[in-house]
Enzyme design. Structure first.
Site, PDB file in Angstrom:
ATOM      1  N   LYS A  29       4.397  60.809  53.614  1.00 35.89           N
ATOM      2  CA  LYS A  29       3.842  59.749  52.750  1.00 35.89           C
ATOM      3  C   LYS A  29       2.633  59.075  53.389  1.00 35.89           C
ATOM      4  O   LYS A  29       1.599  58.899  52.761  1.00 35.89           O
ATOM      5  CB  LYS A  29       4.944  58.705  52.487  1.00 35.89           C
ATOM      6  CG  LYS A  29       4.676  57.772  51.323  1.00 35.89           C
ATOM      7  CD  LYS A  29       5.744  56.676  51.224  1.00 35.89           C
ATOM      8  CE  LYS A  29       7.136  57.223  50.964  1.00 35.89           C
ATOM      9  NZ  LYS A  29       8.131  56.129  50.783  1.00 35.89           N
ATOM     10  N   LYS A  68      12.298  55.778  60.039  1.00 39.45           N
ATOM     11  CA  LYS A  68      13.189  55.099  59.076  1.00 39.45           C
ATOM     12  C   LYS A  68      14.477  54.751  59.785  1.00 39.45           C
ATOM     13  O   LYS A  68      14.841  55.369  60.787  1.00 39.45           O
ATOM     14  CB  LYS A  68      13.489  56.038  57.913  1.00 39.45           C
ATOM     15  CG  LYS A  68      14.061  55.391  56.663  1.00 39.45           C
ATOM     16  CD  LYS A  68      13.017  54.579  55.942  1.00 39.45           C
ATOM     17  CE  LYS A  68      13.222  54.497  54.466  1.00 39.45           C
ATOM     18  NZ  LYS A  68      12.021  54.631  53.688  1.00 39.45           N
ATOM     19  N   ASN A 104      13.503  45.638  43.689  1.00 41.52           N
ATOM     20  CA  ASN A 104      12.085  45.328  43.802  1.00 41.52           C
ATOM     21  C   ASN A 104      11.193  46.388  43.156  1.00 41.52           C
ATOM     22  O   ASN A 104      10.248  46.062  42.437  1.00 41.52           O
ATOM     23  CB  ASN A 104      11.768  45.186  45.293  1.00 41.52           C
ATOM     24  CG  ASN A 104      10.463  44.497  45.516  1.00 41.52           C
ATOM     25  OD1 ASN A 104      10.151  43.540  44.812  1.00 41.52           O
ATOM     26  ND2 ASN A 104       9.688  44.982  46.445  1.00 41.52           N
ATOM     27  N   SER A 158       1.847  47.626  53.117  1.00 44.50           N
ATOM     28  CA  SER A 158       2.230  47.325  54.499  1.00 44.50           C
ATOM     29  C   SER A 158       1.049  47.493  55.444  1.00 44.50           C
ATOM     30  O   SER A 158       0.859  46.705  56.368  1.00 44.50           O
ATOM     31  CB  SER A 158       3.353  48.271  54.944  1.00 44.50           C
ATOM     32  OG  SER A 158       4.590  47.824  54.451  1.00 44.50           O
ATOM     33  N   LYS A 177       6.124  54.481  61.103  1.00 45.02           N
ATOM     34  CA  LYS A 177       6.140  53.446  60.061  1.00 45.02           C
ATOM     35  C   LYS A 177       7.177  53.794  59.027  1.00 45.02           C
ATOM     36  O   LYS A 177       7.285  54.949  58.598  1.00 45.02           O
ATOM     37  CB  LYS A 177       4.740  53.382  59.400  1.00 45.02           C
ATOM     38  CG  LYS A 177       4.587  52.265  58.405  1.00 45.02           C
ATOM     39  CD  LYS A 177       4.193  50.969  59.065  1.00 45.02           C
ATOM     40  CE  LYS A 177       4.308  49.768  58.131  1.00 45.02           C
ATOM     41  NZ  LYS A 177       5.682  49.256  57.984  1.00 45.02           N
ATOM     42  N   THR A 198       4.972  48.366  45.733  1.00 42.50           N
ATOM     43  CA  THR A 198       5.577  49.671  45.445  1.00 42.50           C
ATOM     44  C   THR A 198       5.665  49.889  43.932  1.00 42.50           C
ATOM     45  O   THR A 198       5.251  50.932  43.420  1.00 42.50           O
ATOM     46  CB  THR A 198       6.979  49.781  46.084  1.00 42.50           C
ATOM     47  OG1 THR A 198       6.921  49.294  47.420  1.00 42.50           O
ATOM     48  CG2 THR A 198       7.475  51.214  46.087  1.00 42.50           C
TER      49      THR A 198
END
Ligand code: GLU
Length: 434
Positions: free
Chosen positions: A107, A119, A238, A367, A83, A207
């Site tokens: 994380k 990523k 964001n 998410s 993820k 976030t």
């Protein structure tokens, strides 16, 4: 890695990402020592599982064909599907993707999610392309990656310069290329989609809200109020915008902002939504915002304030500027904004750092909620999402804070210790195939 790619990587190494891999490895190794991590598991976690590099052609608006390089690094999946986000930036290369994928593993583990870490992204400057070109680039990248991602295998999400529109294109392309009976069941191949296309209400602010919550929880522990506290934000995307929005609502004052185009300051306070609306009519830039003065790039981190929120790229706080920082709290909205040497200086000076893998984990927690919503065919309400986010962030914060107090270590090391112990447990229970 192919010869072609190695050559590209050398050519494109740029300062902001150089050394990110060194940072994440140093952080990991120091926590591994603390928890006495099993040497075999240390070996496994020091390396990425899979690295996918694709070169793909896309037709530009003028009819020319341009070749792009895209990456997806899958670091570890001991706890569940890979993820993590996809970023579109000139600094994206294999080193950056590896480091960022590792940070995702820590994380998601720390947040207690059933995920591993991955990523990726494309090496490009999105401001140089039209919306139609970006759509074709995204769709072609998705097509090239399609056999390596999937709702139960690897689930991308937004990151630097990608957003819900990017995710909608990815979901649509991925679903369109599946066998007919599987198409609609694959919506959760990406998270961070627009609401109306399977997206989660509130994922946009998750976030930044998480960054704000971490600051609030810290202030509560210190018996301090956020009212009147001065803060600075690097990156007004964001994450930076939403963190600033929630802090302002609590009575804190935004006194300086830096983005890719420049830096501005107003000791009396910059109104967050006024600045946000200004960027909408100023090509996304904060430069020349009327109620502010220009600040030199190098002076930004030295601005008089209580809280500093780096919410842009990696390696921004280093030995070059760490000694100038006035804030007593750094809340890492970005991934890897503080390098190891910079951090040492700050800790010596008694500055508290809310580490990225805790502080910006609200995004991936959002998410996860979106993924669950899609998997279960549900639609969650905003207030429900925010309440669940609050609970999850509080649990993570408390775990890290209490571990650091108990063990007498900084918050980053504490966060890493918790994260890697959870992964170690899974390996010990399952063993290594064959
Ligand atoms: N790009 C975000 C991060 O770095 C979100 C990742 C996700 O939601 O999968 O945490």
């Amino acid at each position: 890695m192919t010869a072609i790619t190695a050559e590209l990587d050398t050519k494109t190494k740029r300062t902001p990402v150089k050394g990110m891999m060194d940072n994440v490895m140093e952080q990991f190794n120091s926590a591994a020592e603390q928890v006495n991590l099993h040497p075999n598991i240390r070996k496994i976690l020091s390396i990425t599982n899979n690295e996918i590099i694709v070169h793909f052609p896309v037709k530009m608006d003028n009819g020319d064909v341009e070749i792009f390089t895209g990456y997806r690094v899958q670091h570890n999946n001991a706890l569940g599907p890979y993820k993590g986000g996809l970023r579109y930036h000139p600094t994206v290369d294999i080193d950056a993707a590896r480091a960022l994928a590792m940070w995702m593993t820590w994380k998601t583990s720390l947040a207690g999610l059933p995920y591993g870490g991955g990523k990726g992204g494309i090496q490009l400057d999105p401001s140089k392309y039209s919306q139609n070109e970006l759509e074709r680039i995204t769709r072609r990248f998705t097509f090239a990656l399609a056999d390596n991602i999937g709702p139960e295998h690897d689930i991308p999400a937004p990151d630097v310069n990608t957003n819900s529109q990017t995710m909608a294109w990815i979901a649509d392309t991925y679903m369109s290329t599946r066998p007919p009976a599987e198409r609609t069941a694959n919506q959760h191949v990406v998270t961070g989609k627009p609401d109306g296309s399977g997206g989660l209400e509130g994922r946009d602010r998750a976030t930044g809200y998480g960054v704000f919550l971490n600051i609030k929880f810290w202030a509560e522990r210190k018996n301090e109020s956020l009212y009147g506290k001065k803060f600075i934000v690097q990156g007004f995307g964001n994450v930076g915008y939403w963190a600033a929005y929630f802090l302002e609502k609590e009575g804190a004052k935004l006194v300086a902002v830096q983005d890719a185009f420049g830096s501005i300051q107003n000791a009396d306070g910059i109104k967050v939504d006024d600045l946000f609306n200004y960027t909408k009519v100023n090509n996304g830039s904060i430069v020349d915002f009327p109620e502010s003065v220009v600040l030199n790039k190098e002076e930004f981190f030295g601005t008089e304030c209580d809280i500093c929120i780096p919410a842009a790229l990696g390696n921004q706080i280093t030995v070059e500027n760490a000694h100038t920082i006035k804030a007593k709290l750094i809340a890492e909205g970005a991934n890897g904004p503080t390098n190891v040497e910079g951090e040492k200086l700050l800790l010596e000076r008694g500055v508290t750092i809310l580490p990225d893998i805790l502080c910006n984990s609200g995004g991936v927690v959002g998410s996860y909620f979106e993924w669950l919503q899609n998997r279960n065919g549900e639609l969650w309400q905003l207030d429900e999402v925010m309440a669940k986010l609050d609970k999850k962030m509080k649990e993570s914060f408390n775990k890290v804070y209490e571990y650091s107090e108990k063990e007498g270590m900084d918050l980053r090391t504490a966060a890493y210790c918790i994260a890697i112990k959870r992964i170690e447990k899974a390996y010990i229970q399952r063993g290594i195939f064959p």
